[in-house]
Design a protein around this motif. Structure first.
Motif, PDB file in Angstrom:
ATOM      1  N   PHE A  30       0.801  -1.212   0.000  1.00 12.72           N
ATOM      2  CA  PHE A  30       0.000   0.000   0.000  1.00 12.72           C
ATOM      3  C   PHE A  30       0.837   1.267   0.000  1.00 12.72           C
ATOM      4  CE2 PHE A  30      -2.214  -3.325   2.453  1.00 12.72           C
ATOM      5  CZ  PHE A  30      -3.210  -3.606   1.539  1.00 12.72           C
ATOM      6  N   GLU A  48      -3.419   6.242   1.264  1.00 12.34           N
ATOM      7  CA  GLU A  48      -4.561   6.125   2.168  1.00 12.34           C
ATOM      8  C   GLU A  48      -5.570   5.168   1.548  1.00 12.34           C
ATOM      9  OE1 GLU A  48      -5.154   7.611   5.247  1.00 12.34           O
ATOM     10  OE2 GLU A  48      -3.003   7.866   5.012  1.00 12.34           O
ATOM     11  N   PRO A  49      -6.375   4.479   2.364  1.00 18.42           N
ATOM     12  CA  PRO A  49      -7.386   3.605   1.781  1.00 18.42           C
ATOM     13  C   PRO A  49      -8.359   4.412   0.931  1.00 18.42           C
ATOM     14  CG  PRO A  49      -7.226   3.265   4.148  1.00 18.42           C
ATOM     15  CD  PRO A  49      -6.388   4.461   3.830  1.00 18.42           C
ATOM     16  N   PRO A  50      -8.711   3.896  -0.250  1.00 22.28           N
ATOM     17  CA  PRO A  50      -9.637   4.631  -1.098  1.00 22.28           C
ATOM     18  C   PRO A  50     -10.989   4.794  -0.413  1.00 22.28           C
ATOM     19  CG  PRO A  50      -9.260   2.440  -1.968  1.00 22.28           C
ATOM     20  CD  PRO A  50      -8.290   2.635  -0.850  1.00 22.28           C
ATOM     21  N   GLN A  51     -11.576   5.960  -0.558  1.00 22.72           N
ATOM     22  CA  GLN A  51     -12.849   6.204   0.129  1.00 22.72           C
ATOM     23  C   GLN A  51     -14.047   6.030  -0.793  1.00 22.72           C
ATOM     24  OE1 GLN A  51     -13.324   6.453   3.380  1.00 22.72           O
ATOM     25  NE2 GLN A  51     -11.145   5.984   3.399  1.00 22.72           N
ATOM     26  N   GLN A  52     -13.894   6.401  -2.028  1.00 20.21           N
ATOM     27  CA  GLN A  52     -15.056   6.387  -2.920  1.00 20.21           C
ATOM     28  C   GLN A  52     -15.086   5.190  -3.866  1.00 20.21           C
ATOM     29  OE1 GLN A  52     -17.934   7.941  -3.102  1.00 20.21           O
ATOM     30  NE2 GLN A  52     -17.274   8.717  -1.123  1.00 20.21           N
ATOM     31  N   GLU A  53     -13.935   4.905  -4.463  1.00 21.47           N
ATOM     32  CA  GLU A  53     -13.883   3.859  -5.482  1.00 21.47           C
ATOM     33  C   GLU A  53     -14.312   2.518  -4.903  1.00 21.47           C
ATOM     34  OE1 GLU A  53     -13.021   4.286  -8.595  1.00 21.47           O
ATOM     35  OE2 GLU A  53     -12.280   6.345  -8.509  1.00 21.47           O
ATOM     36  N   VAL A  54     -15.109   1.812  -5.660  1.00 22.09           N
ATOM     37  CA  VAL A  54     -15.517   0.486  -5.233  1.00 22.09           C
ATOM     38  C   VAL A  54     -15.048  -0.497  -6.286  1.00 22.09           C
ATOM     39  CG1 VAL A  54     -17.461  -0.997  -4.684  1.00 22.09           C
ATOM     40  CG2 VAL A  54     -17.509   1.385  -4.023  1.00 22.09           C
ATOM     41  N   GLN A  55     -14.441  -1.582  -5.812  1.00 24.33           N
ATOM     42  CA  GLN A  55     -13.949  -2.577  -6.761  1.00 24.33           C
ATOM     43  C   GLN A  55     -14.944  -3.712  -6.850  1.00 24.33           C
ATOM     44  OE1 GLN A  55      -9.952  -3.606  -5.749  1.00 24.33           O
ATOM     45  NE2 GLN A  55      -9.725  -1.786  -4.516  1.00 24.33           N
ATOM     46  N   GLU A  56     -15.552  -3.827  -8.001  1.00 23.06           N
ATOM     47  CA  GLU A  56     -16.524  -4.903  -8.150  1.00 23.06           C
ATOM     48  C   GLU A  56     -16.383  -5.536  -9.512  1.00 23.06           C
ATOM     49  OE1 GLU A  56     -20.736  -4.525  -6.466  1.00 23.06           O
ATOM     50  OE2 GLU A  56     -19.884  -2.534  -6.270  1.00 23.06           O
ATOM     51  N   GLY A  57     -16.554  -6.812  -9.572  1.00 21.65           N
ATOM     52  CA  GLY A  57     -16.530  -7.518 -10.843  1.00 21.65           C
ATOM     53  C   GLY A  57     -17.886  -7.374 -11.512  1.00 21.65           C
ATOM     54  N   PRO A  58     -17.981  -7.822 -12.759  1.00 27.37           N
ATOM     55  CA  PRO A  58     -19.233  -7.672 -13.490  1.00 27.37           C
ATOM     56  C   PRO A  58     -20.348  -8.558 -12.931  1.00 27.37           C
ATOM     57  CG  PRO A  58     -17.693  -8.987 -14.744  1.00 27.37           C
ATOM     58  CD  PRO A  58     -16.953  -8.490 -13.535  1.00 27.37           C
ATOM     59  N   GLU A  59     -19.949  -9.592 -12.193  1.00 32.26           N
ATOM     60  CA  GLU A  59     -20.957 -10.541 -11.730  1.00 32.26           C
ATOM     61  C   GLU A  59     -21.728 -10.022 -10.531  1.00 32.26           C
ATOM     62  OE1 GLU A  59     -17.717 -11.089 -11.551  1.00 32.26           O
ATOM     63  OE2 GLU A  59     -17.327 -11.233  -9.404  1.00 32.26           O
ATOM     64  N   GLU A  60     -21.258  -8.900  -9.951  1.00 29.86           N
ATOM     65  CA  GLU A  60     -21.926  -8.447  -8.735  1.00 29.86           C
ATOM     66  C   GLU A  60     -22.977  -7.370  -9.005  1.00 29.86           C
ATOM     67  OE1 GLU A  60     -18.332  -9.447  -5.717  1.00 29.86           O
ATOM     68  OE2 GLU A  60     -18.177  -8.067  -7.366  1.00 29.86           O
TER      69      GLU A  60
END
Lengths: 249, 226
Positions: A233, A237-249
Protein backbone atom coordinates in the motif's frame (compact mmCIF):
# COMPACT_ATOMS: atom_id res chain seq x y z
CA UNK A 1 36.16 -19.82 26.53
CA UNK A 2 35.23 -16.23 25.81
CA UNK A 3 33.19 -14.25 28.32
CA UNK A 4 29.71 -13.94 26.84
CA UNK A 5 28.54 -11.22 29.22
CA UNK A 6 30.93 -8.55 30.53
CA UNK A 7 30.84 -6.65 33.85
CA UNK A 8 28.50 -4.01 32.41
CA UNK A 9 26.05 -6.73 31.49
CA UNK A 10 26.70 -6.35 27.77
CA UNK A 11 27.03 -9.28 25.38
CA UNK A 12 29.86 -9.93 22.87
CA UNK A 13 28.18 -7.79 20.21
CA UNK A 14 27.34 -5.06 22.72
CA UNK A 15 23.67 -5.90 23.19
CA UNK A 16 21.82 -5.90 26.50
CA UNK A 17 20.28 -9.18 27.67
CA UNK A 18 16.83 -8.40 26.22
CA UNK A 19 17.86 -6.83 22.94
CA UNK A 20 17.28 -8.25 19.47
CA UNK A 21 19.98 -8.05 16.83
CA UNK A 22 19.40 -5.34 14.21
CA UNK A 23 17.14 -6.76 11.52
CA UNK A 24 15.80 -5.88 8.11
CA UNK A 25 12.81 -7.34 6.31
CA UNK A 26 11.86 -7.12 2.65
CA UNK A 27 9.04 -8.69 0.72
CA UNK A 28 8.56 -9.42 -2.98
CA UNK A 29 12.25 -9.60 -3.82
CA UNK A 30 12.18 -12.37 -6.44
CA UNK A 31 10.40 -11.96 -9.76
CA UNK A 32 10.08 -15.63 -10.63
CA UNK A 33 8.57 -16.76 -7.34
CA UNK A 34 4.88 -16.38 -6.55
CA UNK A 35 5.89 -14.91 -3.22
CA UNK A 36 9.23 -14.06 -1.70
CA UNK A 37 10.88 -12.35 1.23
CA UNK A 38 14.34 -11.54 2.50
CA UNK A 39 15.50 -11.18 6.07
CA UNK A 40 18.69 -9.97 7.67
CA UNK A 41 18.93 -10.74 11.37
CA UNK A 42 22.30 -9.75 12.73
CA UNK A 43 24.68 -11.37 10.22
CA UNK A 44 22.02 -13.83 9.00
CA UNK A 45 20.95 -13.29 5.41
CA UNK A 46 18.10 -15.52 4.31
CA UNK A 47 16.01 -15.62 1.17
CA UNK A 48 12.55 -17.18 1.25
CA UNK A 49 10.67 -18.13 -1.91
CA UNK A 50 7.18 -19.60 -2.28
CA UNK A 51 5.91 -21.32 -5.39
CA UNK A 52 2.30 -22.31 -5.64
CA UNK A 53 -0.36 -23.41 -5.21
CA UNK A 54 0.50 -25.45 -8.30
CA UNK A 55 0.05 -28.94 -9.67
CA UNK A 56 1.69 -31.70 -7.67
CA UNK A 57 4.62 -33.54 -9.22
CA UNK A 58 5.12 -36.46 -8.66
CA UNK A 59 1.38 -36.95 -9.02
CA UNK A 60 1.09 -39.78 -6.47
CA UNK A 61 1.86 -37.34 -3.64
CA UNK A 62 -1.39 -35.47 -4.34
CA UNK A 63 -3.69 -35.12 -1.34
CA UNK A 64 -7.39 -35.30 -2.27
CA UNK A 65 -8.65 -32.88 0.37
CA UNK A 66 -5.88 -30.38 0.90
CA UNK A 67 -2.70 -28.85 -0.32
CA UNK A 68 0.67 -30.52 0.01
CA UNK A 69 3.12 -28.22 1.78
CA UNK A 70 6.77 -28.83 1.06
CA UNK A 71 9.59 -26.99 2.71
CA UNK A 72 13.29 -26.90 2.02
CA UNK A 73 15.76 -25.20 4.34
CA UNK A 74 19.17 -25.05 2.76
CA UNK A 75 22.46 -23.46 3.67
CA UNK A 76 24.57 -22.22 0.81
CA UNK A 77 28.13 -23.58 0.69
CA UNK A 78 29.41 -20.03 1.27
CA UNK A 79 27.10 -19.25 4.19
CA UNK A 80 29.55 -20.42 6.86
CA UNK A 81 33.29 -19.99 7.60
CA UNK A 82 34.41 -23.31 6.15
CA UNK A 83 32.65 -24.44 2.99
CA UNK A 84 29.54 -26.44 3.69
CA UNK A 85 28.77 -29.40 1.48
CA UNK A 86 25.75 -28.32 -0.55
CA UNK A 87 24.04 -31.70 -0.14
CA UNK A 88 21.25 -31.56 2.43
CA UNK A 89 22.67 -32.54 5.80
CA UNK A 90 20.88 -34.34 8.62
CA UNK A 91 20.40 -30.99 10.33
CA UNK A 92 18.92 -29.29 7.27
CA UNK A 93 16.48 -32.13 6.65
CA UNK A 94 15.32 -31.90 10.25
CA UNK A 95 14.95 -28.12 10.14
CA UNK A 96 13.00 -28.40 6.88
CA UNK A 97 10.58 -30.72 8.64
CA UNK A 98 10.09 -28.61 11.75
CA UNK A 99 9.67 -25.45 9.67
CA UNK A 100 7.00 -27.17 7.60
CA UNK A 101 5.24 -28.21 10.78
CA UNK A 102 5.54 -24.69 12.16
CA UNK A 103 3.97 -23.16 9.03
CA UNK A 104 1.24 -25.75 8.45
CA UNK A 105 -1.15 -24.62 11.24
CA UNK A 106 -1.11 -21.08 9.89
CA UNK A 107 -2.12 -22.06 6.37
CA UNK A 108 -5.66 -22.93 5.29
CA UNK A 109 -4.52 -25.86 3.20
CA UNK A 110 -8.07 -27.18 2.69
CA UNK A 111 -8.68 -24.27 0.33
CA UNK A 112 -6.33 -25.72 -2.26
CA UNK A 113 -7.02 -29.44 -2.66
CA UNK A 114 -4.83 -31.49 -5.01
CA UNK A 115 -2.17 -28.82 -5.26
CA UNK A 116 1.26 -28.20 -3.78
CA UNK A 117 2.99 -25.23 -2.21
CA UNK A 118 6.79 -25.19 -2.15
CA UNK A 119 8.63 -23.06 0.37
CA UNK A 120 12.36 -22.61 -0.18
CA UNK A 121 14.62 -21.08 2.42
CA UNK A 122 18.14 -20.35 1.30
CA UNK A 123 20.58 -19.26 3.97
CA UNK A 124 23.06 -16.99 2.21
CA UNK A 125 24.95 -16.09 5.34
CA UNK A 126 24.51 -17.79 8.67
CA UNK A 127 24.83 -16.34 12.15
CA UNK A 128 22.85 -18.49 14.57
CA UNK A 129 19.09 -18.49 14.95
CA UNK A 130 18.60 -19.02 11.24
CA UNK A 131 15.59 -21.29 11.71
CA UNK A 132 13.74 -18.49 13.48
CA UNK A 133 14.75 -15.85 10.97
CA UNK A 134 13.89 -18.24 8.14
CA UNK A 135 10.46 -18.90 9.56
CA UNK A 136 9.72 -15.20 9.91
CA UNK A 137 10.71 -14.68 6.28
CA UNK A 138 8.77 -17.74 5.07
CA UNK A 139 5.53 -16.44 6.59
CA UNK A 140 6.02 -13.14 4.77
CA UNK A 141 6.68 -14.95 1.49
CA UNK A 142 3.51 -17.02 1.93
CA UNK A 143 1.47 -13.88 2.56
CA UNK A 144 3.09 -12.31 -0.50
CA UNK A 145 2.09 -15.34 -2.58
CA UNK A 146 -1.52 -14.70 -1.60
CA UNK A 147 -2.15 -18.00 0.11
CA UNK A 148 -5.04 -18.10 2.58
CA UNK A 149 -3.59 -17.95 6.08
CA UNK A 150 -5.14 -17.98 9.51
CA UNK A 151 -2.26 -15.93 10.79
CA UNK A 152 1.33 -15.01 10.11
CA UNK A 153 4.05 -16.98 11.86
CA UNK A 154 6.87 -15.24 13.64
CA UNK A 155 9.80 -16.79 15.46
CA UNK A 156 12.47 -15.72 17.88
CA UNK A 157 14.87 -17.53 20.20
CA UNK A 158 15.85 -16.97 23.81
CA UNK A 159 18.75 -18.65 25.58
CA UNK A 160 20.94 -18.89 28.64
CA UNK A 161 24.47 -17.55 28.99
CA UNK A 162 25.98 -18.43 32.37
CA UNK A 163 22.98 -17.90 34.64
CA UNK A 164 21.54 -15.08 32.55
CA UNK A 165 18.52 -15.51 30.27
CA UNK A 166 19.04 -13.56 27.04
CA UNK A 167 17.10 -12.86 23.87
CA UNK A 168 18.02 -13.83 20.29
CA UNK A 169 21.28 -15.79 20.47
CA UNK A 170 23.97 -15.09 17.91
CA UNK A 171 26.24 -17.79 16.49
CA UNK A 172 28.90 -17.66 19.28
CA UNK A 173 26.30 -17.41 22.00
CA UNK A 174 24.53 -20.43 20.57
CA UNK A 175 27.74 -22.45 20.46
CA UNK A 176 29.29 -21.32 23.77
CA UNK A 177 26.11 -20.67 25.73
CA UNK A 178 24.21 -23.04 27.99
CA UNK A 179 20.79 -23.25 26.37
CA UNK A 180 18.88 -22.21 23.24
CA UNK A 181 15.08 -21.98 23.08
CA UNK A 182 13.59 -21.20 19.64
CA UNK A 183 9.90 -20.27 19.76
CA UNK A 184 7.51 -19.65 16.87
CA UNK A 185 4.05 -18.27 17.40
CA UNK A 186 0.94 -17.22 15.53
CA UNK A 187 0.64 -13.83 17.19
CA UNK A 188 -3.09 -13.15 16.71
CA UNK A 189 -4.22 -16.66 17.58
CA UNK A 190 -1.78 -16.74 20.49
CA UNK A 191 -0.61 -20.24 19.63
CA UNK A 192 2.85 -21.75 19.60
CA UNK A 193 3.82 -23.62 16.43
CA UNK A 194 7.46 -24.34 17.21
CA UNK A 195 9.18 -24.89 20.53
CA UNK A 196 12.58 -26.47 20.84
CA UNK A 197 15.08 -26.52 23.67
CA UNK A 198 18.73 -27.32 23.31
CA UNK A 199 20.50 -27.39 26.70
CA UNK A 200 19.22 -27.30 30.26
CA UNK A 201 16.98 -24.81 32.05
CA UNK A 202 15.14 -24.87 35.35
CA UNK A 203 11.39 -24.36 35.28
CA UNK A 204 11.79 -20.75 36.36
CA UNK A 205 14.44 -20.08 33.74
CA UNK A 206 12.26 -21.63 31.08
CA UNK A 207 9.36 -19.35 32.00
CA UNK A 208 11.52 -16.25 31.83
CA UNK A 209 13.10 -17.33 28.55
CA UNK A 210 9.74 -18.20 26.98
CA UNK A 211 8.26 -14.84 27.95
CA UNK A 212 11.33 -13.08 26.59
CA UNK A 213 11.09 -14.97 23.29
CA UNK A 214 7.41 -13.97 23.02
CA UNK A 215 8.39 -10.33 23.46
CA UNK A 216 10.96 -10.73 20.68
CA UNK A 217 8.29 -12.30 18.45
CA UNK A 218 5.94 -9.36 19.09
CA UNK A 219 8.60 -6.88 17.97
CA UNK A 220 9.31 -8.91 14.84
CA UNK A 221 5.59 -9.28 14.11
CA UNK A 222 5.12 -5.52 14.08
CA UNK A 223 7.98 -5.30 11.59
CA UNK A 224 6.43 -8.08 9.46
CA UNK A 225 3.15 -6.23 9.32
CA UNK A 226 4.78 -2.91 8.51
CA UNK A 227 6.79 -4.55 5.71
CA UNK A 228 3.70 -6.05 4.08
CA UNK A 229 1.71 -2.83 4.41
CA UNK A 230 4.44 -0.68 2.91
CA UNK A 231 5.05 -3.16 0.06
CA UNK A 232 1.39 -3.38 -0.91
CA UNK A 233 0.00 0.00 0.00
CA UNK A 234 2.98 2.31 0.19
CA UNK A 235 1.93 5.45 1.98
CA UNK A 236 -1.41 5.56 0.17
CA UNK A 237 -4.56 6.12 2.17
CA UNK A 238 -7.39 3.60 1.78
CA UNK A 239 -9.64 4.63 -1.10
CA UNK A 240 -12.85 6.20 0.13
CA UNK A 241 -15.06 6.39 -2.92
CA UNK A 242 -13.88 3.86 -5.48
CA UNK A 243 -15.52 0.49 -5.23
CA UNK A 244 -13.95 -2.58 -6.76
CA UNK A 245 -16.52 -4.90 -8.15
CA UNK A 246 -16.53 -7.52 -10.84
CA UNK A 247 -19.23 -7.67 -13.49
CA UNK A 248 -20.96 -10.54 -11.73
CA UNK A 249 -21.93 -8.45 -8.73
CA UNK B 1 -21.04 4.82 -0.84
CA UNK B 2 -22.58 5.13 2.61
CA UNK B 3 -21.84 2.70 5.39
CA UNK B 4 -18.71 1.17 3.88
CA UNK B 5 -15.60 1.01 6.02
CA UNK B 6 -12.29 0.04 4.50
CA UNK B 7 -8.89 -0.78 5.87
CA UNK B 8 -5.66 -2.42 4.85
CA UNK B 9 -5.12 -5.83 6.38
CA UNK B 10 -2.52 -8.61 6.46
CA UNK B 11 -3.22 -12.32 7.09
CA UNK B 12 -4.36 -12.97 10.64
CA UNK B 13 -5.23 -9.38 11.33
CA UNK B 14 -8.45 -8.67 13.24
CA UNK B 15 -10.91 -6.82 11.00
CA UNK B 16 -13.95 -6.44 13.27
CA UNK B 17 -15.40 -7.88 16.45
CA UNK B 18 -19.06 -8.83 16.25
CA UNK B 19 -21.67 -10.75 14.30
CA UNK B 20 -21.15 -10.30 10.57
CA UNK B 21 -21.81 -12.27 7.45
CA UNK B 22 -18.52 -13.63 6.16
CA UNK B 23 -17.55 -12.71 2.63
CA UNK B 24 -14.47 -13.78 0.70
CA UNK B 25 -11.04 -14.24 2.31
CA UNK B 26 -12.06 -13.90 5.94
CA UNK B 27 -12.63 -16.32 8.77
CA UNK B 28 -14.26 -15.98 12.15
CA UNK B 29 -13.13 -17.18 15.53
CA UNK B 30 -15.64 -16.57 18.34
CA UNK B 31 -17.26 -13.55 16.69
CA UNK B 32 -13.94 -12.03 15.78
CA UNK B 33 -13.40 -11.70 12.04
CA UNK B 34 -9.86 -12.07 10.70
CA UNK B 35 -8.37 -11.62 7.25
CA UNK B 36 -6.67 -14.50 5.46
CA UNK B 37 -4.94 -12.31 2.86
CA UNK B 38 -3.04 -9.14 2.29
CA UNK B 39 -5.63 -6.77 0.95
CA UNK B 40 -8.36 -4.27 1.47
CA UNK B 41 -11.02 -5.18 4.03
CA UNK B 42 -14.51 -3.91 3.39
CA UNK B 43 -17.32 -3.82 5.92
CA UNK B 44 -20.70 -2.98 4.45
CA UNK B 45 -24.30 -3.94 5.20
CA UNK B 46 -23.32 -6.46 7.84
CA UNK B 47 -20.87 -8.25 5.58
CA UNK B 48 -17.10 -8.40 5.86
CA UNK B 49 -14.86 -9.31 2.98
CA UNK B 50 -11.28 -8.82 1.88
CA UNK B 51 -10.27 -7.86 -1.62
CA UNK B 52 -6.91 -9.64 -1.99
CA UNK B 53 -3.93 -8.04 -3.68
CA UNK B 54 -2.02 -11.19 -4.59
CA UNK B 55 -2.61 -14.86 -5.25
CA UNK B 56 -3.29 -17.34 -8.03
CA UNK B 57 -6.53 -17.59 -9.95
CA UNK B 58 -9.01 -20.08 -8.47
CA UNK B 59 -11.69 -20.96 -11.06
CA UNK B 60 -15.34 -20.29 -10.33
CA UNK B 61 -18.26 -21.61 -12.36
CA UNK B 62 -19.38 -19.20 -15.13
CA UNK B 63 -16.13 -17.23 -15.09
CA UNK B 64 -15.03 -15.99 -18.51
CA UNK B 65 -11.41 -17.08 -19.00
CA UNK B 66 -8.79 -17.07 -21.70
CA UNK B 67 -6.73 -20.23 -21.99
CA UNK B 68 -4.16 -21.96 -24.13
CA UNK B 69 -4.53 -25.47 -25.51
CA UNK B 70 -1.55 -27.42 -24.22
CA UNK B 71 -2.46 -30.98 -25.17
CA UNK B 72 -5.30 -33.17 -26.34
CA UNK B 73 -6.42 -36.75 -25.92
CA UNK B 74 -9.13 -38.69 -27.74
CA UNK B 75 -11.89 -37.09 -25.69
CA UNK B 76 -10.74 -33.70 -24.43
CA UNK B 77 -8.34 -30.84 -24.84
CA UNK B 78 -6.17 -29.75 -21.96
CA UNK B 79 -6.31 -26.01 -21.39
CA UNK B 80 -3.85 -23.92 -19.42
CA UNK B 81 -5.97 -21.27 -17.69
CA UNK B 82 -3.15 -19.71 -15.65
CA UNK B 83 -4.37 -21.35 -12.46
CA UNK B 84 -3.10 -24.10 -10.20
CA UNK B 85 -5.55 -26.42 -11.95
CA UNK B 86 -5.43 -27.58 -15.57
CA UNK B 87 -8.79 -27.18 -17.28
CA UNK B 88 -10.37 -29.68 -19.66
CA UNK B 89 -12.46 -28.94 -22.71
CA UNK B 90 -14.44 -32.10 -23.49
CA UNK B 91 -14.70 -32.91 -27.21
CA UNK B 92 -18.38 -33.71 -26.74
CA UNK B 93 -19.09 -30.11 -25.76
CA UNK B 94 -17.54 -28.94 -29.04
CA UNK B 95 -18.75 -31.58 -31.53
CA UNK B 96 -22.01 -32.47 -29.79
CA UNK B 97 -23.21 -35.60 -28.08
CA UNK B 98 -22.60 -37.90 -31.03
CA UNK B 99 -18.88 -37.14 -31.06
CA UNK B 100 -16.80 -40.11 -32.08
CA UNK B 101 -13.01 -40.06 -32.17
CA UNK B 102 -13.17 -42.15 -35.37
CA UNK B 103 -15.15 -39.60 -37.36
CA UNK B 104 -14.30 -36.18 -35.96
CA UNK B 105 -10.83 -34.77 -36.07
CA UNK B 106 -10.10 -32.72 -32.97
CA UNK B 107 -7.23 -30.92 -34.67
CA UNK B 108 -9.70 -29.33 -37.11
CA UNK B 109 -11.08 -27.29 -34.26
CA UNK B 110 -8.22 -26.49 -31.90
CA UNK B 111 -4.50 -27.20 -32.22
CA UNK B 112 -1.95 -27.27 -29.44
CA UNK B 113 -0.91 -23.66 -28.82
CA UNK B 114 -4.26 -22.15 -29.83
CA UNK B 115 -5.77 -19.53 -27.56
CA UNK B 116 -9.41 -19.86 -26.68
CA UNK B 117 -12.01 -17.77 -24.93
CA UNK B 118 -14.05 -20.05 -22.69
CA UNK B 119 -16.38 -20.24 -19.73
CA UNK B 120 -15.84 -22.39 -16.66
CA UNK B 121 -18.62 -24.97 -17.02
CA UNK B 122 -18.02 -27.00 -13.88
CA UNK B 123 -15.59 -26.94 -11.02
CA UNK B 124 -16.11 -28.45 -7.59
CA UNK B 125 -12.56 -28.75 -6.27
CA UNK B 126 -12.71 -32.54 -6.25
CA UNK B 127 -12.05 -32.63 -9.98
CA UNK B 128 -10.24 -30.44 -12.46
CA UNK B 129 -12.30 -27.61 -13.94
CA UNK B 130 -14.24 -28.16 -17.17
CA UNK B 131 -14.51 -25.35 -19.67
CA UNK B 132 -16.94 -24.80 -22.49
CA UNK B 133 -16.69 -22.76 -25.70
CA UNK B 134 -20.37 -22.75 -26.57
CA UNK B 135 -21.80 -19.27 -26.20
CA UNK B 136 -21.48 -15.87 -27.82
CA UNK B 137 -17.95 -14.55 -27.96
CA UNK B 138 -16.41 -17.86 -26.98
CA UNK B 139 -14.11 -20.04 -29.06
CA UNK B 140 -10.85 -19.64 -30.94
CA UNK B 141 -9.02 -16.32 -30.63
CA UNK B 142 -7.35 -15.53 -33.94
CA UNK B 143 -6.50 -11.86 -33.69
CA UNK B 144 -5.46 -9.27 -31.15
CA UNK B 145 -2.71 -8.81 -28.61
CA UNK B 146 -2.61 -10.84 -25.41
CA UNK B 147 -1.51 -9.48 -22.03
CA UNK B 148 -1.37 -11.08 -18.63
CA UNK B 149 -2.03 -9.26 -15.39
CA UNK B 150 -2.53 -10.58 -11.87
CA UNK B 151 -5.98 -12.14 -11.62
CA UNK B 152 -6.62 -10.24 -8.37
CA UNK B 153 -6.44 -6.98 -10.31
CA UNK B 154 -9.14 -7.97 -12.82
CA UNK B 155 -12.11 -6.46 -10.92
CA UNK B 156 -10.28 -3.13 -10.84
CA UNK B 157 -9.62 -3.25 -14.58
CA UNK B 158 -13.30 -3.89 -15.21
CA UNK B 159 -14.41 -1.29 -12.69
CA UNK B 160 -17.78 -0.77 -11.12
CA UNK B 161 -20.38 -2.01 -13.60
CA UNK B 162 -17.70 -1.99 -16.31
CA UNK B 163 -16.83 1.69 -15.94
CA UNK B 164 -13.06 1.30 -16.18
CA UNK B 165 -13.16 -1.01 -19.19
CA UNK B 166 -15.47 1.45 -20.97
CA UNK B 167 -13.08 4.33 -20.23
CA UNK B 168 -10.13 2.37 -21.64
CA UNK B 169 -12.06 1.21 -24.72
CA UNK B 170 -13.30 4.70 -25.47
CA UNK B 171 -9.85 6.23 -24.94
CA UNK B 172 -7.98 3.79 -27.18
CA UNK B 173 -10.51 2.65 -29.76
CA UNK B 174 -9.79 -0.97 -28.85
CA UNK B 175 -11.97 -3.83 -27.69
CA UNK B 176 -10.87 -5.65 -24.54
CA UNK B 177 -11.81 -9.22 -23.66
CA UNK B 178 -10.88 -9.64 -20.03
CA UNK B 179 -10.59 -13.15 -18.66
CA UNK B 180 -11.13 -13.54 -14.91
CA UNK B 181 -7.83 -15.43 -14.86
CA UNK B 182 -5.93 -12.26 -15.74
CA UNK B 183 -5.43 -12.88 -19.46
CA UNK B 184 -6.66 -10.09 -21.68
CA UNK B 185 -7.08 -9.89 -25.44
CA UNK B 186 -6.81 -6.40 -26.90
CA UNK B 187 -8.14 -5.89 -30.41
CA UNK B 188 -7.99 -2.71 -32.44
CA UNK B 189 -5.63 -0.44 -34.40
CA UNK B 190 -1.90 -0.87 -33.59
CA UNK B 191 -1.43 2.54 -31.98
CA UNK B 192 -4.57 1.96 -29.89
CA UNK B 193 -3.22 -1.40 -28.72
CA UNK B 194 0.04 0.18 -27.54
CA UNK B 195 -1.93 2.77 -25.60
CA UNK B 196 -4.25 0.15 -24.13
CA UNK B 197 -1.34 -2.02 -22.97
CA UNK B 198 0.23 0.96 -21.23
CA UNK B 199 -3.05 1.74 -19.49
CA UNK B 200 -3.57 -1.87 -18.40
CA UNK B 201 -0.09 -1.93 -16.85
CA UNK B 202 -0.86 1.29 -14.97
CA UNK B 203 -4.10 -0.15 -13.62
CA UNK B 204 -2.35 -3.35 -12.55
CA UNK B 205 0.37 -1.45 -10.69
CA UNK B 206 -1.86 1.12 -9.03
CA UNK B 207 -4.96 -1.01 -8.54
CA UNK B 208 -5.39 -0.14 -4.88
CA UNK B 209 -4.88 3.61 -5.09
CA UNK B 210 -7.80 5.97 -4.64
CA UNK B 211 -7.35 8.27 -7.61
CA UNK B 212 -6.87 5.53 -10.21
CA UNK B 213 -9.68 6.71 -12.48
CA UNK B 214 -8.15 10.20 -12.73
CA UNK B 215 -4.70 8.74 -13.43
CA UNK B 216 -6.09 6.52 -16.19
CA UNK B 217 -7.99 9.41 -17.75
CA UNK B 218 -4.86 11.57 -17.59
CA UNK B 219 -2.77 8.87 -19.29
CA UNK B 220 -5.36 8.32 -22.01
CA UNK B 221 -5.72 12.05 -22.69
CA UNK B 222 -1.95 12.63 -22.74
CA UNK B 223 -1.08 9.80 -25.16
CA UNK B 224 -4.13 10.70 -27.24
CA UNK B 225 -2.74 14.20 -27.82
CA UNK B 226 0.75 12.97 -28.73
Amino acid sequence: MTTLINEQGLRVDGRRFDQLRPFKLEVGVLRNADGSAYIEMGKNKIMAAVYGPKEVHPKHQTLPDRCLLRCRYHMSPFSVDTRKNPAPSRREIEISKILREALEPALILGDYPRTAIDVYLEVLQSDGGSRCAGLTAAALALADAGINMRDLVVACAAGKLGGQIVLDLSDVEDKEGDADLPVAIMPNLNQVTLLQLDGMMTGEEFKTAFEMALQGCKTLYDAQKATLISKYFGKAEPPQQEVQEGPEE
Amino acid sequence: MPGVTRKYVVPGELIVDGKYRLGANVYANQDKVYSTRVGLAEISRGEVRVIPLSGVYIPRVDDFVIGKITDYSAFAWEVDIASCFLAFLPAQSVFGRDYSPAQDSMLDRFKVGDLIAAKIAAFDRTRDPLVSVSGPGLGLINKGEIVKIMSTKVPRLIGKKGSMIKTVEAGTGCRLSIGQNGLIVVMGPPEGIAKALETIRLIEQEAHTADLTQKVEALLAESGGA
